[in-house]
Design an enzyme around this catalytic site. Structure first.
Site, PDB file in Angstrom:
ATOM      1  N   ASP A  15       0.729  -1.279   0.036  1.00 16.05           N
ATOM      2  CA  ASP A  15      -0.050   0.069   0.122  1.00 16.05           C
ATOM      3  C   ASP A  15       0.922   1.303  -0.088  1.00 16.05           C
ATOM      4  OD1 ASP A  15      -1.895  -2.137   0.336  1.00 16.05           O
ATOM      5  OD2 ASP A  15      -2.840  -1.225   2.022  1.00 16.05           O
ATOM      6  N   LYS A 101      -6.780  -4.861  -3.421  1.00 11.90           N
ATOM      7  CA  LYS A 101      -7.454  -5.348  -2.277  1.00 11.90           C
ATOM      8  C   LYS A 101      -8.504  -4.475  -1.756  1.00 11.90           C
ATOM      9  CE  LYS A 101      -4.093  -4.116   1.116  1.00 11.90           C
ATOM     10  NZ  LYS A 101      -4.960  -3.270   2.074  1.00 11.90           N
ATOM     11  N   CYS A 141      -1.690  -2.788   7.668  1.00 18.48           N
ATOM     12  CA  CYS A 141      -1.605  -3.533   6.554  1.00 18.48           C
ATOM     13  C   CYS A 141      -0.423  -4.483   6.422  1.00 18.48           C
ATOM     14  CB  CYS A 141      -2.237  -2.897   5.151  1.00 18.48           C
ATOM     15  SG  CYS A 141      -3.817  -2.317   5.212  1.00 18.48           S
TER      16      CYS A 141
HETATM   17  C1  VGL Z   1      -4.690   0.395   5.606  1.00 17.06           C
HETATM   18  C2  VGL Z   1      -6.495   1.415   7.094  1.00 17.06           C
HETATM   19  C3  VGL Z   1      -7.234   1.187   6.148  1.00 17.06           C
HETATM   20  C4  VGL Z   1      -3.372   0.241   5.500  1.00 17.06           C
HETATM   21  C5  VGL Z   1      -5.850   0.540   4.813  1.00 17.06           C
HETATM   22  O1  VGL Z   1      -2.872   0.186   4.364  1.00 17.06           O
HETATM   23  O2  VGL Z   1      -2.485   0.105   6.544  1.00 17.06           O
HETATM   24  N1  VGL Z   1      -5.179   1.169   6.787  1.00 17.06           N
HETATM   25  N2  VGL Z   1      -7.022   0.799   4.650  1.00 17.06           N
END
Ligand code: VGL
Ligand code: ZN
Length: 200
Positions: A15, A101, A141
């Protein structure tokens, strides 16, 4: 750190997206999120057997968003918007595969392995025994993906200075707790320098 055999190792970039940085202040900015670009690029230079990336990729009405079922986060990383793009300067051409995702409205997927549970089996089939995780956010994540690989029997590392974390009290997600939980699972918390000098 025990040496890493790159021929049997995967790098997982989690991410590394604009929506988790100060480039998108209205989304979910993680402190020092932009600071991970150079350290991740250094990792991307190494001869990993696989380089995978995950990409948070939400519909506009995802359950995690404020006012929806989970009511936790401002809308972030909405599919096709600037916040969902990878960080500027990141060497994304090095990615072998991108795993999206969180694209189902009613399913939260912090871990790419929650959305794609076949990943550990794929890695095993490719004789990978070690997974190095970096990206955003360290304690969310990155942590949940690392936890799933550790539970599946992989040697699992989190490269701390190629990652950035954030405490989200409303979700009960804290950096110090995640690291304690990770260490209890056998996850190794390492630095880019250790990986660069300790891999072959
Ligand atoms: C994430 C909160 C919501 C992350 C993703 O990538 O850590 N955290 N969506
Ligand atoms: Zn998300």
């Amino acid at each position: 750190m025990r040496p890493i055999h790159l021929h049997h190792s995967a790098l997982l970039v989690v991410d590394a997206q604009r929506g988790f940085t100060e480039l998108c202040p209205g989304e979910l900015p993680v402190p020092r999120g932009l600071g991970i670009v150079a350290p991740i690029n250094a990792l991307l230079d190494l001869a990993w057997r696989r380089i995978d990336a995950s990409q948070d990729w939400h519909p506009p009405d995802h359950r995690s968003f404020l006012g929806r079922a989970d009511n936790l986060y401002p809308p972030h990383c909405v599919a096709g918007t600037p916040g969902a793009e990878f960080l500027p300067g990141l060497e994304t051409n090095r990615f072998h595969a991108v795993w999206r995702k969180g694209y189902q409205r009613d399913f939260e997927a912090y871990a790419v392995t929650a959305q794609h549970p076949g990943m550990p089996g794929l890695y095993r089939a490719e004789k990978i025994d070690t997974v190095a995780v970096c990206g955003l956010a360290t304690n969310i994540c990155c942590f949940f993906a690392a936890r799933d690989f550790a539970r599946a029997g992989f040697r699992t590392l989190i490269v701390e200075d190629a990652s950035a974390g954030i405490d989200i009290a409303a979700a009960g997600l804290f950096q110090d707790q995640a690291k304690k939980d990770g260490q209890a699972l056998g996850i190794e918390y390492v630095t880019v320098t250790e990986v660069m000098h300790g891999s072959h």
